[in-house]
Each structure stands twice: as C-alpha cells, then as structure tokens.
Motif scaffolding. Structure first.
Motif, PDB file in Angstrom:
ATOM      1  N   HIS A  94     -13.522  11.837  -3.129  1.00  0.00           N
ATOM      2  CA  HIS A  94     -12.312  11.334  -3.076  1.00  0.00           C
ATOM      3  C   HIS A  94     -11.813  11.807  -4.240  1.00  0.00           C
ATOM      4  O   HIS A  94     -11.753  11.036  -5.176  1.00  0.00           O
ATOM      5  N   GLU A 100       5.222  13.399   1.598  1.00  0.00           N
ATOM      6  CA  GLU A 100       5.590  11.590   1.064  1.00  0.00           C
ATOM      7  C   GLU A 100       4.825  10.942   2.866  1.00  0.00           C
ATOM      8  O   GLU A 100       5.025  10.418   3.485  1.00  0.00           O
ATOM      9  N   GLU A 150      -4.724  11.390   3.554  1.00  0.00           N
ATOM     10  CA  GLU A 150      -4.166  10.639   3.209  1.00  0.00           C
ATOM     11  C   GLU A 150      -4.475   9.660   1.706  1.00  0.00           C
ATOM     12  O   GLU A 150      -5.692   9.393   1.673  1.00  0.00           O
ATOM     13  N   TYR A 151      -3.844   9.938   0.856  1.00  0.00           N
ATOM     14  CA  TYR A 151      -4.296   8.921  -0.700  1.00  0.00           C
ATOM     15  C   TYR A 151      -3.182   7.645  -0.714  1.00  0.00           C
ATOM     16  O   TYR A 151      -2.219   7.964  -0.611  1.00  0.00           O
ATOM     17  N   ASP A 152      -4.548   7.024  -1.205  1.00  0.00           N
ATOM     18  CA  ASP A 152      -3.708   5.988  -1.360  1.00  0.00           C
ATOM     19  C   ASP A 152      -3.731   5.656  -2.850  1.00  0.00           C
ATOM     20  O   ASP A 152      -4.224   5.739  -3.961  1.00  0.00           O
ATOM     21  N   SER A 174       0.346  -1.033   0.022  1.00  0.00           N
ATOM     22  CA  SER A 174      -0.010  -0.038   0.566  1.00  0.00           C
ATOM     23  C   SER A 174       1.177   0.854  -0.032  1.00  0.00           C
ATOM     24  O   SER A 174       1.479   1.696   0.845  1.00  0.00           O
ATOM     25  N   TYR A 175       0.695   2.094  -1.003  1.00  0.00           N
ATOM     26  CA  TYR A 175       1.606   3.000  -0.931  1.00  0.00           C
ATOM     27  C   TYR A 175       0.919   4.627  -1.407  1.00  0.00           C
ATOM     28  O   TYR A 175      -0.290   4.523  -1.231  1.00  0.00           O
ATOM     29  N   LYS A 176       0.608   5.571   0.172  1.00  0.00           N
ATOM     30  CA  LYS A 176       0.252   6.885   0.388  1.00  0.00           C
ATOM     31  C   LYS A 176       0.964   7.570   0.441  1.00  0.00           C
ATOM     32  O   LYS A 176       2.502   7.883   0.200  1.00  0.00           O
ATOM     33  N   TYR A 190       0.003  12.343   0.726  1.00  0.00           N
ATOM     34  CA  TYR A 190      -0.281  13.292   1.633  1.00  0.00           C
ATOM     35  C   TYR A 190      -0.681  14.635   0.653  1.00  0.00           C
ATOM     36  O   TYR A 190       0.181  15.230   0.375  1.00  0.00           O
ATOM     37  N   SER A 236      -1.641   2.901  -4.218  1.00  0.00           N
ATOM     38  CA  SER A 236      -1.329   1.638  -4.365  1.00  0.00           C
ATOM     39  C   SER A 236      -1.965   1.633  -6.368  1.00  0.00           C
ATOM     40  O   SER A 236      -1.351   1.120  -6.931  1.00  0.00           O
ATOM     41  N   THR A 256      -7.587   7.299   2.243  1.00  0.00           N
ATOM     42  CA  THR A 256      -8.064   6.546   3.498  1.00  0.00           C
ATOM     43  C   THR A 256      -7.616   7.141   4.668  1.00  0.00           C
ATOM     44  O   THR A 256      -8.323   6.415   5.818  1.00  0.00           O
TER      45      THR A 256
END
Length: 249
Positions: free
Chosen positions: A32, A81, A102-104, A6-8, A10, A106, A190
């Motif tokens: 979203h 990051e 926070e945005y995902d 999972s890559y987040k 910001y 991925s 998220t």
C-alpha cells in the motif's frame, strides 16, 4: 452523529511495460504505497522550474542548479481527482492499456508523513528563484528550512496547459542526495481500475505470455488478500465516456 467522508485520489500508470515495472507494481499493492519521485524524472521540462531573471547571462547553469537542488531535497508524488478521465488515460495510462490506482486520502496526515499535500496551482508564470541558487551560495552552506519551504512553490505550480489533470501533489522534504530517484510513501489503496485496452499488453509488450498470466494472477491474489477492489473499465457504446465493466475482486 458526524458522518465520515471518504476522499479518493488516483494514480495512472502502466505496469505492464516490463517485468521490472510489474514487480514494482506488485510491491505497491502488497505494501500500500505511493511512489514519490525526484523532480528531474517528470515528463514536462518546465515542471518544478523557477523563473530566471530576464537577461541573466548564465541561465543554463542556474537551471542545472535548480534541477540538482530539487533532486537533493525533494521527492514528489502526483495524484489526480478522477479514475475515468479520458485524457489522463491517453497520456498517463498508456493509451488505455494501463491501470488507475485509487488511494484513500481521508485519514492522510501530513504531520505523521512529514510532507506537504495540496492541489497544484496552474498559471502562466513560474515562481521566482531564490537568489542563493542563482549565486551558487547553496553549495557553500545548506538551505535553511524556510528556504526549502520557499522552494516548494515551484513543486506545486504548473503551466496552465496541464490544468485538465486536476493534480494534487505530495512533497516530502529531506536529504535525498544519496538516495534513489523513487521513495515509497505508505498510503491505503482501495481499488485498481484496468483500462479498456489492458488486455492488449499481452500482444504488444515484450513479456512472455506465461509470465504475463502469472503476474495477472498475482495481482488478483494480492487485491483479494488486501481488500482492494479490482475493476475493469469499458467504453460507453454511445457517449464519449468510460463506464464500469466487470468487477474481478
């Protein structure tokens, strides 16, 4: 068995500065989305600017041409990051009174979203300008896809004084000359982190206290319905760092 990571990334902001900003923030959470902006709206006058040849007589005209061309063809989204970066909270989180979204990323597809997505390159020199912009020929005939792609170099390059930001950018190319300065791009949210001084908005902003409470309740409801974590941050009692506080949702 393959492990899925999972890559987040910001986004710092303060939606509590006005009722208009609060309404826009509620839409962001509900749908979203990440807002992409016209380059001319950025706070650094060097941002998205090219190097103009030394000694060029009409540099102000060229700078204005660059500005209008960028706004006509590009919208840019900026992410970073970490959610607990103290300088980012000071500069972009309105002195810890704002929020960090926070945005995902991925499963983010640049092909599906029709955009470019990459970390910012920090340096001391600006990318070279297209000769067509200097000569004004871009007003005679539209830029080709290759020329537009070449122009994105300045959108992904920043003065190395900003390297603490560890910034990533999403750049969408299109014909935006008759569009608003902001463009919403769908991206999963998220979590929302509330700055340690977030409660100070109630006394320092020109927002009716009852309306403020109403919007805070709306944020709680939307986060709960959309599966978004709502988390407070607090100052560490000993070290120069932030730590997680109460989880609200």
């Amino acid at each position: 068995m393959r492990t899925q990571h999972s890559y987040k990334l910001y986004k710092y902001q303060n939606p509590f500065v006005s009722e208009v900003s609060l309404c826009r923030f509620l839409e962001t959470l509900t749908n979203h989305t990440l807002g992409l902006s016209a380059p001319s709206t950025f706070n650094d006058p060097f941002d998205c600017q090219y190097a103009i040849p030394s000694g060029y007589a009409n540099a102000p005209r060229v700078q204005e041409a660059i500005k209008s061309t960028n706004d006509a063809f590009f919208r840019v989204g900026c992410l970073t990051e970490a959610f607990d970066d103290r300088l980012m909270w000071s500069h972009y989180g309105d002195s810890y009174r704002g929020v960090c979204v926070e945005y995902d990323v991925s499963d983010f597809s640049t092909v599906q979203a029709e955009c470019h997505f990459a970390p910012v390159i920090y340096g001391k020199e600006r990318p070279k300008i297209l000769q067509r912009i200097i000569s004004g020929q871009n007003k005679v005939s539209p830029l080709t896809p290759e020329e537009k792609l070449s122009m994105t170099r300045a959108l992904f390059t920043k003065d190395d004084a900003w390297k603490y930001g560890r910034e990533w950018r999403i750049v969408k190319m299109n014909q935006f000359s008759k569009s608003p300065k902001h463009f919403p791009l769908t991206m999963p949210i998220t979590a929302v982190y509330l700055g340690p001084a977030c409660s100070g908005n109630l006394t320092s902003r020109n927002i009716n206290p009852d309306d403020f409470k109403k919007y805070v309740t709306a944020i709680l409801d939307i986060c709960e319905k959309n599966g978004i974590t709502l988390q407070t941050l607090k100052l560490h009692p000993t070290y120069y760092r932030l730590e997680l506080g109460q989880r609200l949702v």
